[in-house]
Design a protein around this motif. Sequence first.
Motif, PDB file in Angstrom:
ATOM      1  N   ARG A  17       4.279  -9.793   7.177  1.00 18.33           N
ATOM      2  CA  ARG A  17       3.933  -9.381   8.533  1.00 18.33           C
ATOM      3  C   ARG A  17       2.441  -9.206   8.738  1.00 18.33           C
ATOM      4  N   ILE A  18       1.702  -8.954   7.678  1.00 13.40           N
ATOM      5  CA  ILE A  18       0.286  -8.654   7.879  1.00 13.40           C
ATOM      6  C   ILE A  18      -0.583  -9.562   7.042  1.00 13.40           C
ATOM      7  N   TYR A  70      -5.834  -6.339   6.795  1.00 14.99           N
ATOM      8  CA  TYR A  70      -4.694  -5.430   6.926  1.00 14.99           C
ATOM      9  C   TYR A  70      -3.953  -5.367   5.587  1.00 14.99           C
ATOM     10  N   VAL A  84      -5.734  -3.332   2.984  1.00 12.90           N
ATOM     11  CA  VAL A  84      -5.478  -1.894   3.091  1.00 12.90           C
ATOM     12  C   VAL A  84      -4.111  -1.556   2.506  1.00 12.90           C
ATOM     13  N   ALA A  85      -3.137  -2.439   2.773  1.00 11.35           N
ATOM     14  CA  ALA A  85      -1.798  -2.181   2.243  1.00 11.35           C
ATOM     15  C   ALA A  85      -1.806  -2.172   0.716  1.00 11.35           C
ATOM     16  N   LEU A 145      -4.267  -1.297  -1.099  1.00  9.21           N
ATOM     17  CA  LEU A 145      -4.895  -0.046  -1.550  1.00  9.21           C
ATOM     18  C   LEU A 145      -3.833   1.020  -1.776  1.00  9.21           C
ATOM     19  N   ALA A 146      -2.752   0.968  -0.964  1.00 13.82           N
ATOM     20  CA  ALA A 146      -1.655   1.917  -1.156  1.00 13.82           C
ATOM     21  C   ALA A 146      -1.092   1.775  -2.559  1.00 13.82           C
ATOM     22  N   PHE A 170      -3.601   3.398  -5.155  1.00 16.06           N
ATOM     23  CA  PHE A 170      -3.660   4.858  -5.241  1.00 16.06           C
ATOM     24  C   PHE A 170      -2.317   5.450  -5.649  1.00 16.06           C
ATOM     25  N   PHE A 171      -1.235   4.871  -5.120  1.00 23.89           N
ATOM     26  CA  PHE A 171       0.071   5.438  -5.431  1.00 23.89           C
ATOM     27  C   PHE A 171       0.421   5.243  -6.910  1.00 23.89           C
ATOM     28  N   LEU A 179     -12.580   5.966   2.318  1.00 23.08           N
ATOM     29  CA  LEU A 179     -11.658   4.833   2.385  1.00 23.08           C
ATOM     30  C   LEU A 179     -10.430   5.173   3.215  1.00 23.08           C
ATOM     31  N   LEU A 229      -9.512   3.739   6.547  1.00 20.10           N
ATOM     32  CA  LEU A 229      -8.800   2.460   6.717  1.00 20.10           C
ATOM     33  C   LEU A 229      -7.364   2.651   7.195  1.00 20.10           C
ATOM     34  N   ILE A 249      -5.399   1.591  10.761  1.00 19.91           N
ATOM     35  CA  ILE A 249      -4.142   0.857  10.874  1.00 19.91           C
ATOM     36  C   ILE A 249      -3.200   1.599  11.808  1.00 19.91           C
ATOM     37  N   PHE A 271      -7.290  -1.324  15.429  1.00 15.85           N
ATOM     38  CA  PHE A 271      -8.671  -1.525  14.998  1.00 15.85           C
ATOM     39  C   PHE A 271      -9.668  -1.485  16.145  1.00 15.85           C
ATOM     40  N   TRP A 308      -2.887   9.264  -1.944  1.00 16.78           N
ATOM     41  CA  TRP A 308      -2.218   8.032  -1.511  1.00 16.78           C
ATOM     42  C   TRP A 308      -1.404   8.195  -0.247  1.00 16.78           C
ATOM     43  N   PHE A 325      -2.334   6.068   2.741  1.00 13.21           N
ATOM     44  CA  PHE A 325      -2.146   4.627   2.553  1.00 13.21           C
ATOM     45  C   PHE A 325      -0.680   4.243   2.654  1.00 13.21           C
ATOM     46  N   MET A 326       0.184   5.081   2.046  1.00 12.08           N
ATOM     47  CA  MET A 326       1.606   4.761   2.106  1.00 12.08           C
ATOM     48  C   MET A 326       2.122   4.874   3.536  1.00 12.08           C
ATOM     49  N   LEU A 339       1.105   1.838   5.253  1.00 12.39           N
ATOM     50  CA  LEU A 339       1.910   0.703   4.786  1.00 12.39           C
ATOM     51  C   LEU A 339       3.260   0.688   5.498  1.00 12.39           C
ATOM     52  N   LEU A 384       2.749  -0.343   9.056  1.00 10.58           N
ATOM     53  CA  LEU A 384       2.445  -1.761   9.228  1.00 10.58           C
ATOM     54  C   LEU A 384       3.708  -2.602   9.335  1.00 10.58           C
ATOM     55  N   MET A 385       4.750  -2.157   8.619  1.00 12.55           N
ATOM     56  CA  MET A 385       5.971  -2.946   8.617  1.00 12.55           C
ATOM     57  C   MET A 385       6.591  -2.992  10.011  1.00 12.55           C
ATOM     58  N   PHE A 386       6.353  -1.929  10.796  1.00 15.50           N
ATOM     59  CA  PHE A 386       7.023  -1.880  12.082  1.00 15.50           C
ATOM     60  C   PHE A 386       6.106  -2.201  13.255  1.00 15.50           C
ATOM     61  N   ARG A 387       4.833  -1.858  13.139  1.00 12.90           N
ATOM     62  CA  ARG A 387       3.941  -2.076  14.274  1.00 12.90           C
ATOM     63  C   ARG A 387       2.570  -2.496  13.759  1.00 12.90           C
ATOM     64  N   PRO A 388       2.449  -3.783  13.367  1.00 14.26           N
ATOM     65  CA  PRO A 388       1.211  -4.231  12.717  1.00 14.26           C
ATOM     66  C   PRO A 388      -0.022  -4.046  13.595  1.00 14.26           C
TER      67      PRO A 388
END
Lengths: 280, 357, 318
Positions: B127-128, B132, B135-136, B138-139, B142-143, C246, C249, C253, C257, C292, C295-296, C299, C302-306
Amino acid sequence: MAEAQVIDSGGVNPPSGSVDTRTIGDPVLAVENIIVKFGGVTAINDVSFDVRKGEIRAIIGPNGAGKSSMLNVLNGFYKPRSGQIKFAGKTFPSMDPYYAASHGIARTFQNIALFRGMSTLDNLMTGRLLKMKSNFFWQCLYFGPAQKEELENRAHVERVIDFLEIQPIRRTPVGRLPYGLQKRVELGRALAMDPDILLLDEPMAGMNVEEKEDMSRFIMDVNEEFGTTVILIEHDMGVVMDLSDRVVVLDYGVKIADGTPDEVRANQNVIDAYLGVSHD
Amino acid sequence: MLYRETGQFKRNYAADQQLFPIFQDKILLAAILVVALAIIPFVINDYWSKAILLPFMVYALVALGLNILVGYCGQISLGTGGFMAVGAYSSYKLCTAFPELNLIFVILFSGGCTAAVGVLFGLPSLRIKGFYLAVATLAAQFFLIWMFNKVPWFYNYEMSQITAPPREVFGFLVSGPQAEPAAQYLFVLGFIIVFTWIALNLVRGRVGRSWMSIRDMDIAAELLGIRPLQTKLLAFAVSSFYIGMGGAIIFHIWLGTVEATEAFDILQSFFVLFAIIIGGLGSVLGSFLGAAFMALMPVGLKVVLVDWIGMVPVTAKHIEFMLVGSLIIFFLIKEPHGLARMWQIAKEKLRLWPFPY
Amino acid sequence: MELIYAVLVQPFVDMYLDPLIFIETVIKGLMAGVLYSLVALGFVLIFKASGVFNFAQGVMALFAALTLTGIMEYMPDGLPKWLTVIVALGATVVIMILLAVIIERVVLRPLVNQELIILFMATLGLSYVLEGAGDLMWGSDVKVLDIGLPTDIWDIGGVYVEQLDVTAAIAAGSLVAVLAIFFTKTRIGRALRAVADDHQAALSVGISLQQIWVIVWSVAGIVALVAGIMWGSKSGVQFSLSLIALKALPVLILGGFTSIPGAIIGGLIIGLGEKVVEVFWYSVHGGAVENWFAFMLALAFLMFRPQGLFGDKIIERV
């Protein structure tokens, strides 16, 4: 010259293409009542037409008439709001790009969509991807079935290269090629797929007369030698009228005429759409 | 005049499609292999092994993996450090749970575990795109690092710092503090040779072309019948496999002890990404050149700035940062295809030498 | 079963039983969010005007803060505090503008018309250069930044609120207001929006792209300075600041942007979310989720609303 031909084939006489060895068969692809919308804009409004096996079918219309959107519907990049597509004996509400590609629909794009970082040869080989089936293990080793099919398809691609007369640019990255050659490589990539139906989106846009002649020759050769059905979008009316068997005319997303080049040329709606009409 | 292909005719497509079609390239490759296999093992010592050869080889393997994803498939990843950690920790778990398992298989299986994790974090790539996706990933970085530091199961409920147990391969000790430099070197070299060959095969065949088509023009690729998700996920899997093996080798062979938060932090992700930018995106050779550059430059800088000029090590580190950053910008402006492209241009010049045209 | 209880029930029981701690956590989270928003704001400015995803924005904040503390250290001792601060601030602003000019000359101009992803990687390189340069010039030890912002703590009905946090919120608010006026009311602002819409078209009506870029990067540099001051006063000026930055970022999202309100709201959501999860779900994860969580969350989002909360839907064309 084009003018002379027009006069020859005009009138009620049977088409002058009687020397033609081509056979035009039953419809292989048809769209019925297709509607495509983007937000509030209706790009295609209730359009239906069919394409017969072996014919060259042109879609014409002023800019923004929905021609490219129609091609995008045909190979599944756009999903229509309503309507249906009949193809290969089945009826679909919308096409799936993978299904279209694997059942013999290939296309070129208005703004060249080549893989710019790859060589001409690799671009054409990408067109053969669906024909290559060896598994990942053999791919890792580049041996056995993987190498065998690589060589077979290379031989096939070389025939396309010979046909299109692009031997000298085999190893050149396509990003560095001039515009006309890029268009030709893109046609080559579509041909490498061994398509039954070829969708060409303005194959001659931005070309000089000589390049247009070459391209017309390639399209006719493909159609005659391999019996490939061609759906063509083009702005050059001379080319359209000379090449195509039947023409669909779109205007503001609506079909305003459909028939042989002569019928379409005589159609009052078409003349109005192209020349404008006074509203008084 | 020494290097040219004139007169080397190909009589069939098989000959035309071999890996090194030009005779002189074959000689060069043979020479490199002779030096690497027959000379270096006899002269190697601990400093050369730990400070120069092992870092170079390990980063070459990791850079190769990242290059498959970024350079060939066009999917940017900043999660390399996290994936390396997956490789390191899964190899630790494997070799402590199955002490009899040969280290070769431990490292291969760790690559497999990393491939699975890579696919998981590659799923959003459908999807991205572009930054973008960066950034994903990067998750993931860190995770994963947090997880290896927080969940005691991963470090066997001892200290969060893990230590590689001694292991023998074919009767030679390759991991642990007593390991022989030559044995370690040859062990890693074996992996490098096999997996470089596999990577070369993949990128010149069907798989490589599908990756590159997604990179260059994903919409056109889809309309040619390439399935974007499968293709991208395969790239994530293969890439993570290489990176995971690299992480496992870093842990077992090169460092011996690692702590996730230090050995595999985000700077590692940048480090490897920089290596492939400088070396050349979308080039196997570039991965090696970039890894060599990034692994050796700090060593060289340290020798020059600290040992010769007498600079404080911290200051030298700052200069290294600035140099790396400037070089990235320089390469992106002047030669986006990196050192590999420079090598190619040099070869083209060599073909004509001594004539300019 | 225990886990389900710990995840789904216990945290809310805790919130109910100790509302003061809950309110304090919320306020802390929102304030951290303001700081993320400040960095994100700089990103949005540059992205809007040039399409460049400036990875170095966080490092610019660090660089600005380092420069400010560095200059203040070298000021003569006898001067009154307010004069020192003003002179140092002025000097830092000048340096940030100079930096913008240099970036435009050295990085952006040669890369014009390149793919955006190349520009993105160039800003990655830029972040290394800035980090090295900042440390090289001013040293890499942790510095205390004191420009006389209030540091007391208010006690409002048992809830403790740091005055510094309130200052940060006010600074962010006024910054957004000033930027909004700048974008809509001034001639340069209109030019900026034109450039953002279409580079070529803007060029053709006589807008100088280079000038615009210098202005945007200067403004982003000043925004970075404000972010750097707030952050530096709170937790000292140090390397880790660039890593914390960071988190801007995922903020982007969430917010989209190109949206300034998005940057603010995204920042608040992330700051709030990570603080609440950190404090009330501690027994589940054992701490340090702040690394994290943002970021999670991004993430998953992003899956639902990029396109983010406020971004436009992306339509692909062939």
